[in-house]
Each structure stands twice: as C-alpha cells, then as structure tokens.
Scaffold this active site. Structure first.
Site, PDB file in Angstrom:
ATOM      1  N   GLY A  23      56.092  31.092  33.374  1.00 43.46           N
ATOM      2  CA  GLY A  23      54.728  31.433  33.800  1.00 43.46           C
ATOM      3  C   GLY A  23      53.958  30.300  34.461  1.00 43.46           C
ATOM      4  N   LEU A  27      55.837  33.571  40.908  1.00 42.65           N
ATOM      5  CA  LEU A  27      55.425  34.941  40.582  1.00 42.65           C
ATOM      6  C   LEU A  27      54.925  35.054  39.150  1.00 42.65           C
ATOM      7  N   SER A 113      81.433  25.292  40.691  1.00 42.11           N
ATOM      8  CA  SER A 113      82.174  24.886  39.488  1.00 42.11           C
ATOM      9  C   SER A 113      81.878  25.937  38.418  1.00 42.11           C
ATOM     10  N   TYR A 155      69.653  43.312  44.058  1.00 43.86           N
ATOM     11  CA  TYR A 155      71.107  43.107  43.990  1.00 43.86           C
ATOM     12  C   TYR A 155      71.628  43.157  42.552  1.00 43.86           C
ATOM     13  N   LYS A 170      71.448  39.184  36.594  1.00 40.59           N
ATOM     14  CA  LYS A 170      70.415  40.226  36.760  1.00 40.59           C
ATOM     15  C   LYS A 170      70.969  41.617  36.429  1.00 40.59           C
ATOM     16  N   GLY A 197      61.707  42.627  46.214  1.00 40.96           N
ATOM     17  CA  GLY A 197      62.347  42.047  47.396  1.00 40.96           C
ATOM     18  C   GLY A 197      61.733  40.675  47.597  1.00 40.96           C
TER      19      GLY A 197
HETATM   20  C1  HXC Z   1      76.145  24.867  43.926  1.00 41.15           C
HETATM   21  C2  HXC Z   1      74.974  23.883  42.189  1.00 41.15           C
HETATM   22  C3  HXC Z   1      73.779  23.904  42.958  1.00 41.15           C
HETATM   23  C4  HXC Z   1      73.857  24.461  44.275  1.00 41.15           C
HETATM   24  C5  HXC Z   1      73.334  23.023  41.030  1.00 41.15           C
HETATM   25  N1  HXC Z   1      74.631  23.323  41.012  1.00 41.15           N
HETATM   26  N2  HXC Z   1      72.782  23.368  42.196  1.00 41.15           N
HETATM   27  N3  HXC Z   1      76.141  24.359  42.664  1.00 41.15           N
HETATM   28  N4  HXC Z   1      75.042  24.918  44.707  1.00 41.15           N
HETATM   29  N5  HXC Z   1      72.772  24.536  45.060  1.00 41.15           N
HETATM   30  C6  HXC Z   1      75.578  23.076  39.935  1.00 41.15           C
HETATM   31  C7  HXC Z   1      75.708  21.587  39.654  1.00 41.15           C
HETATM   32  O1  HXC Z   1      76.671  21.006  40.508  1.00 41.15           O
HETATM   33  C8  HXC Z   1      76.158  21.589  38.201  1.00 41.15           C
HETATM   34  O2  HXC Z   1      77.532  21.835  38.047  1.00 41.15           O
HETATM   35  C9  HXC Z   1      75.445  22.794  37.615  1.00 41.15           C
HETATM   36  O3  HXC Z   1      75.101  23.653  38.716  1.00 41.15           O
HETATM   37  C10 HXC Z   1      74.185  22.389  36.896  1.00 41.15           C
HETATM   38  O4  HXC Z   1      73.374  21.657  37.778  1.00 41.15           O
HETATM   39  P1  HXC Z   1      72.081  20.857  37.283  1.00 41.15           P
HETATM   40  O5  HXC Z   1      71.376  20.339  38.485  1.00 41.15           O
HETATM   41  O6  HXC Z   1      72.482  19.910  36.191  1.00 41.15           O
HETATM   42  O7  HXC Z   1      71.250  22.006  36.556  1.00 41.15           O
HETATM   43  P2  HXC Z   1      69.756  22.023  36.128  1.00 41.15           P
HETATM   44  O8  HXC Z   1      69.091  20.694  36.346  1.00 41.15           O
HETATM   45  O9  HXC Z   1      69.678  22.653  34.782  1.00 41.15           O
HETATM   46  O10 HXC Z   1      69.094  23.014  37.218  1.00 41.15           O
HETATM   47  C11 HXC Z   1      69.273  24.387  37.135  1.00 41.15           C
HETATM   48  C12 HXC Z   1      69.136  25.011  38.509  1.00 41.15           C
HETATM   49  C13 HXC Z   1      67.779  24.605  39.157  1.00 41.15           C
HETATM   50  C14 HXC Z   1      69.272  26.508  38.365  1.00 41.15           C
HETATM   51  C15 HXC Z   1      70.260  24.488  39.369  1.00 41.15           C
HETATM   52  O11 HXC Z   1      67.711  25.068  40.495  1.00 41.15           O
HETATM   53  C16 HXC Z   1      66.613  25.155  38.396  1.00 41.15           C
HETATM   54  O12 HXC Z   1      66.172  24.540  37.418  1.00 41.15           O
HETATM   55  N6  HXC Z   1      66.085  26.341  38.805  1.00 41.15           N
HETATM   56  C17 HXC Z   1      65.006  27.039  38.110  1.00 41.15           C
HETATM   57  C18 HXC Z   1      64.096  27.764  39.042  1.00 41.15           C
HETATM   58  C19 HXC Z   1      64.758  28.629  40.081  1.00 41.15           C
HETATM   59  O13 HXC Z   1      65.964  28.528  40.332  1.00 41.15           O
HETATM   60  N7  HXC Z   1      63.928  29.456  40.722  1.00 41.15           N
HETATM   61  C20 HXC Z   1      64.396  30.351  41.785  1.00 41.15           C
HETATM   62  C21 HXC Z   1      64.445  31.736  41.281  1.00 41.15           C
HETATM   63  S1  HXC Z   1      64.478  32.754  42.674  1.00 41.15           S
HETATM   64  P3  HXC Z   1      78.610  20.614  37.862  1.00 41.15           P
HETATM   65  O14 HXC Z   1      79.896  21.309  37.578  1.00 41.15           O
HETATM   66  O15 HXC Z   1      78.586  19.886  39.152  1.00 41.15           O
HETATM   67  O16 HXC Z   1      78.119  19.800  36.702  1.00 41.15           O
HETATM   68  C22 HXC Z   1      65.325  34.141  42.384  1.00 41.15           C
HETATM   69  C23 HXC Z   1      65.186  35.142  43.512  1.00 41.15           C
HETATM   70  C24 HXC Z   1      66.132  36.267  43.420  1.00 41.15           C
HETATM   71  O17 HXC Z   1      65.964  34.300  41.402  1.00 41.15           O
HETATM   72  C25 HXC Z   1      66.056  37.293  44.537  1.00 41.15           C
HETATM   73  C26 HXC Z   1      65.512  36.924  45.864  1.00 41.15           C
HETATM   74  C27 HXC Z   1      65.299  38.082  46.798  1.00 41.15           C
HETATM   75  P1  NAP Z   2      60.137  30.090  40.300  1.00 40.54           P
HETATM   76  O1  NAP Z   2      58.747  29.733  40.602  1.00 40.54           O
HETATM   77  O2  NAP Z   2      61.190  29.059  40.480  1.00 40.54           O
HETATM   78  O3  NAP Z   2      60.181  30.675  38.820  1.00 40.54           O
HETATM   79  C1  NAP Z   2      61.237  30.485  37.917  1.00 40.54           C
HETATM   80  C2  NAP Z   2      60.656  29.971  36.621  1.00 40.54           C
HETATM   81  O4  NAP Z   2      61.655  29.995  35.595  1.00 40.54           O
HETATM   82  C3  NAP Z   2      60.147  28.543  36.706  1.00 40.54           C
HETATM   83  O5  NAP Z   2      58.807  28.498  36.257  1.00 40.54           O
HETATM   84  C4  NAP Z   2      61.054  27.758  35.751  1.00 40.54           C
HETATM   85  O6  NAP Z   2      60.307  26.713  35.103  1.00 40.54           O
HETATM   86  C5  NAP Z   2      61.477  28.855  34.782  1.00 40.54           C
HETATM   87  N1  NAP Z   2      62.743  28.541  34.117  1.00 40.54           N
HETATM   88  C6  NAP Z   2      63.918  28.250  34.689  1.00 40.54           C
HETATM   89  N2  NAP Z   2      64.851  27.978  33.755  1.00 40.54           N
HETATM   90  C7  NAP Z   2      64.240  28.115  32.555  1.00 40.54           C
HETATM   91  C8  NAP Z   2      64.664  27.956  31.208  1.00 40.54           C
HETATM   92  N3  NAP Z   2      65.922  27.601  30.899  1.00 40.54           N
HETATM   93  N4  NAP Z   2      63.778  28.165  30.222  1.00 40.54           N
HETATM   94  C9  NAP Z   2      62.502  28.526  30.524  1.00 40.54           C
HETATM   95  N5  NAP Z   2      62.036  28.687  31.761  1.00 40.54           N
HETATM   96  C10 NAP Z   2      62.894  28.473  32.768  1.00 40.54           C
HETATM   97  O7  NAP Z   2      60.602  31.338  41.209  1.00 40.54           O
HETATM   98  P2  NAP Z   2      59.954  32.788  41.447  1.00 40.54           P
HETATM   99  O8  NAP Z   2      60.280  33.149  42.839  1.00 40.54           O
HETATM  100  O9  NAP Z   2      58.539  32.816  40.994  1.00 40.54           O
HETATM  101  O10 NAP Z   2      60.841  33.709  40.499  1.00 40.54           O
HETATM  102  C11 NAP Z   2      60.296  34.398  39.386  1.00 40.54           C
HETATM  103  C12 NAP Z   2      61.164  35.600  39.044  1.00 40.54           C
HETATM  104  O11 NAP Z   2      61.162  36.526  40.126  1.00 40.54           O
HETATM  105  C13 NAP Z   2      62.632  35.271  38.780  1.00 40.54           C
HETATM  106  O12 NAP Z   2      63.118  36.115  37.757  1.00 40.54           O
HETATM  107  C14 NAP Z   2      63.295  35.628  40.087  1.00 40.54           C
HETATM  108  O13 NAP Z   2      64.661  35.927  39.931  1.00 40.54           O
HETATM  109  C15 NAP Z   2      62.492  36.864  40.451  1.00 40.54           C
HETATM  110  N6  NAP Z   2      62.546  37.251  41.850  1.00 40.54           N
HETATM  111  C16 NAP Z   2      61.917  36.493  42.783  1.00 40.54           C
HETATM  112  C17 NAP Z   2      61.932  36.923  44.105  1.00 40.54           C
HETATM  113  C18 NAP Z   2      61.211  36.157  45.174  1.00 40.54           C
HETATM  114  O14 NAP Z   2      61.326  36.533  46.339  1.00 40.54           O
HETATM  115  N7  NAP Z   2      60.448  35.134  44.866  1.00 40.54           N
HETATM  116  C19 NAP Z   2      62.616  38.092  44.447  1.00 40.54           C
HETATM  117  C20 NAP Z   2      63.256  38.822  43.463  1.00 40.54           C
HETATM  118  C21 NAP Z   2      63.208  38.411  42.142  1.00 40.54           C
HETATM  119  P3  NAP Z   2      60.974  25.336  34.566  1.00 40.54           P
HETATM  120  O15 NAP Z   2      61.826  24.798  35.658  1.00 40.54           O
HETATM  121  O16 NAP Z   2      59.781  24.510  34.196  1.00 40.54           O
HETATM  122  O17 NAP Z   2      61.768  25.704  33.339  1.00 40.54           O
END
Ligand code: HXC
Ligand code: NAP
Length: 287
Positions: A23, A27, A113, A155, A170, A197
């Site tokens: 939060g 979003l 990986s 998806y 998902k 979307g």
């Molecule tokens: C391939 C990757 C990678 C990448 C990380 N890894 N990024 N592999 N491509 N871009 C691999 C690393 O090499 C590592 O594996 C493992 O993943 C863990 O990486 P870390 O960096 O240590 O992980 P961490 O710091 O915990 O970060 C997690 C994360 C990061 C998911 C990678 O992006 C994150 O914290 N995201 C949270 C927010 C988020 O993603 N928001 C977007 C949601 S949007 P190895 O084997 O090398 O150790 C969404 C939209 C959906 O969902 C629909 C849209 C229409």
């Molecule tokens: P975002 O800002 O990156 O939101 C993701 C949130 O998840 C971050 O606040 C992150 O905070 C939190 N998070 C990640 N790992 C976590 C963990 N292990 N424990 C607790 N919190 C964690 O991206 P967003 O676009 O707003 O996405 C929100 C939701 O909408 C997601 O479910 C995404 O799949 C969905 N969605 C987004 C889109 C789009 O177009 N934006 C489309 C379809 C669906 P921390 O890193 O601080 O933990």
C-alpha cells in the site's frame, strides 16, 4: 462526471478497517487513498518501512484519515500474523484485505535462474495465500465477516510469455480467489479479484517497459479504448468490491483493461489495421 471522480457515497467505509498490502506505492497507494476518503481506517504494509511511513504521513495529510504503516514481508508467515495483530490493536476488527503486493520483471524464461522464478511466485502466490490464510483464520475464529479483494491481471487466465513466473503466480491467486469464495461463504467471507490492464505506475513501468520499450510498445496503442487506465477508475471498482454494496458478489474477477485482452485474443482483431480505402475496395469487389 469523469473517471477521475470518486463513485461511492461519502462515509461508505466509516467504521471499517482495510488492510492494503503493497500500500505504500502505485495502485495500492491510490486505492488506499480512496478508501480513506470514504472514511476507512487504513493499514498499509510492505517491506520498505521508510516508504510506507512516508506514504502514511502523506495520506493522513491529504485525506485527514487514519493510517497505520506496518512493515511486513508477506513471504514470512510470522510477520503476516504480527501485521494482523498490529492492525487490530490500532483499529479493532479488520473488515477487508486488499491483496495488492506483487513482484514482476520481464525476461525470456530460458534466461531465468530457478531462484528468479521462486522470487516472483513467492511474493505473488505464497505471499497472497499467507495473508489470506492468516486473515481468514482470524475472522473464522472470531466469527467475523470479511472481504478479500485480490489484484491479478488478465494473463492469469490467458498466460503470457516473458512474464511466466508472474503469470503462474497470478493464476494461482485467481484459483485461490474462486476456491475460497465457495469454501468460506459459510463464514460470510467474500473473495473477489480485479484484473487490471495497464495502469501507469513507477513499479510496473520501470520493470515491464524499461528503456526504449515504453516508446516502442506504447500500451495505449494496443487497447481498443486507446488509452491506459486512470488510478481512480481502479479505485472506484476496488472500493465497490470491498464495500457492502457488493455483498452478493463473490468468486468474481472483474476485468478493467479497456478491452485489451479480448482484442489480443480475437482471431481477427488485427483487422483494425485495414484502412477505409481497403474496406471500400473489398466492398466493391463483393458487389
Ligand atoms: C531476470 C531477475 C531480474 C530480471 C531479478 N532477477 N531481476 N532475473 N530478470 N529483471 C533474479 C535475480 O538474478 C535473482 O536470481 C533473483 O531474481 C532475485 O533477485 P533479487 O534482486 O535478489 O530480488 P529482490 O531484491 O527480492 O527483488 C525482487 C524483485 C524486485 C521482484 C526482483 O523487482 C522487487 O522487489 N519488486 C517488487 C515490486 C514490483 O515488482 N512491482 C511491479 C509489479 S507490476 P539469482 O539466481 O541471480 O540469485 C505487475 C504488473 C502485472 O505485476 C501486469 C501488467 C499489465
Ligand atoms: P508497485 O508500486 O511496484 O507495487 C507493488 C508493491 O508490492 C510495492 O509496494 C512493494 O513494496 C510490494 N511488495 C513487493 N514484494 C513484497 C513482499 N514480499 N512483501 C510485502 N510487500 C511487497 O506496482 P503496481 O503497479 O502498483 O502493482 C500493484 C498491483 O497491481 C500488483 O499486484 C500488480 O501485479 C498489479 N497490476 C498492476 C498493473 C499495472 O499496470 N500497474 C496491471 C495489472 C496488475 P516493497 O518493495 O516495499 O515491499
């Protein structure tokens, strides 16, 4: 009326407490803000304490509502249980949970990986079922009603290349949503999902459209309604599904994507590239 206006009656959430995972940003922040405007007490959580603390301060200032920020990694069950205890200590019973936290990135699957796969599925699926299990057990033991709203994507049912771990996670969340809607209906617990979307956020755009990709693959161009979503449009839908106005809705997944997934699934959708002149020509040859 325009899509950036709130939809529900003021005070629709007065006396209600809602937990939004993830939060602090994107979003989750936008949906949480609208719930606050509707009178809810809001609990936000994510891993980064500094981010949620800052968001909590901003949201309280912007809305005058009450926000509790609790750091929690949803992959750790003990932290999730402590999150619910902290929420109840601050505001009393919890009424709804918005499972919004997620992780994602784009990559050809053969380049991943096994750890990279784990990291996404652990956040998206394991994290969501940990929060759901902890909140559900708590509601059931106290004989309280409750509502889950899970953010998936389209998806979840079509699948998608290049985001395979996210698609698997998902899809699992969607199965969880529908399964518990039936199993826990007897406890007056509802469970729904939203499949958005593209809605611009820093978190999604930086990971899914890095570098030149945003220009090269402008999502708005692939959408029949020719635009991306506005956060308030999603917030309106989320508030409805968390509110008592939707008391008879459970097990549903509502798509809000401007027609995107159906267009991309439609066998002849690419014919929107046929010009008027070409259609005129086909018509002439037909007559
Ligand atoms: C391939 C990757 C990678 C990448 C990380 N890894 N990024 N592999 N491509 N871009 C691999 C690393 O090499 C590592 O594996 C493992 O993943 C863990 O990486 P870390 O960096 O240590 O992980 P961490 O710091 O915990 O970060 C997690 C994360 C990061 C998911 C990678 O992006 C994150 O914290 N995201 C949270 C927010 C988020 O993603 N928001 C977007 C949601 S949007 P190895 O084997 O090398 O150790 C969404 C939209 C959906 O969902 C629909 C849209 C229409
Ligand atoms: P975002 O800002 O990156 O939101 C993701 C949130 O998840 C971050 O606040 C992150 O905070 C939190 N998070 C990640 N790992 C976590 C963990 N292990 N424990 C607790 N919190 C964690 O991206 P967003 O676009 O707003 O996405 C929100 C939701 O909408 C997601 O479910 C995404 O799949 C969905 N969605 C987004 C889109 C789009 O177009 N934006 C489309 C379809 C669906 P921390 O890193 O601080 O933990």
């Amino acid at each position: 009326m325009n899509p950036s206006q709130g939809m529900l009656k003021p005070d629709s959430f007065k006396g209600k407490t809602i937990l939004v995972t993830g939060g602090g940003t994107g979003l989750g922040r936008s949906m949480g803000k609208y719930l606050l405007e509707l009178g809810a007490n809001l609990v936000i959580s994510s891993r980064k304490k500094d981010v949620i603390d800052k968001t909590a301060q901003e949201l309280m200032k912007e809305t005058g509502g009450n926000v509790l920020a609790v750091p929690c990694d949803i992959r750790k069950y003990e932290e999730v249980e402590q999150l619910i205890v902290a929420a109840e200590k601050e505001f009393g019973p919890l009424h709804g949970v918005l499972n919004n936290a997620a992780g994602n990135f784009i990559s050809p699957t053969e380049r991943l990986s096994h750890r990279a796969f784990d990291i996404i599925v652990d956040i998206v699926l394991r994290g969501t079922y940990y929060v759901t299990l902890a909140a559900g057990k708590n509601w059931i033991s106290k004989k309280q009603a409750g509502t889950f709203l899970n953010i998936v994507t389209t998806y979840a049912w079509t699948g998608s290349g290049y985001v395979v771990p996210s698609a698997c996670g998902k899809a699992g969340v969607l199965a969880l949503t529908r399964s518990l809607a039936v199993e826990w209906a007897k406890y007056n617990i509802r469970s729904n999902a939203i499949a958005p979307g593209p809605f611009p956020t820093e978190g999604a755009w930086s990971r899914l459209l890095p570098g030149e990709l945003a220009k090269q693959f402008d999502p708005a161009k692939r959408i029949p309604l020719k635009r991306v979503g506005e956060h308030q449009e999603l917030a309106n839908l989320a508030a409805y599904l968390l509110s008592d106005y939707s008391a008879y809705v459970t097990g549903e997944v509502v798509t809000i994507d401007g027609g995107e997934w159906l267009k991309n699934g439609g066998e002849f959708s690419h014919l929107d590239q046929v010009t008027d002149e070409m259609w005129n020509m086909f018509e002439k040859t037909r007559k």
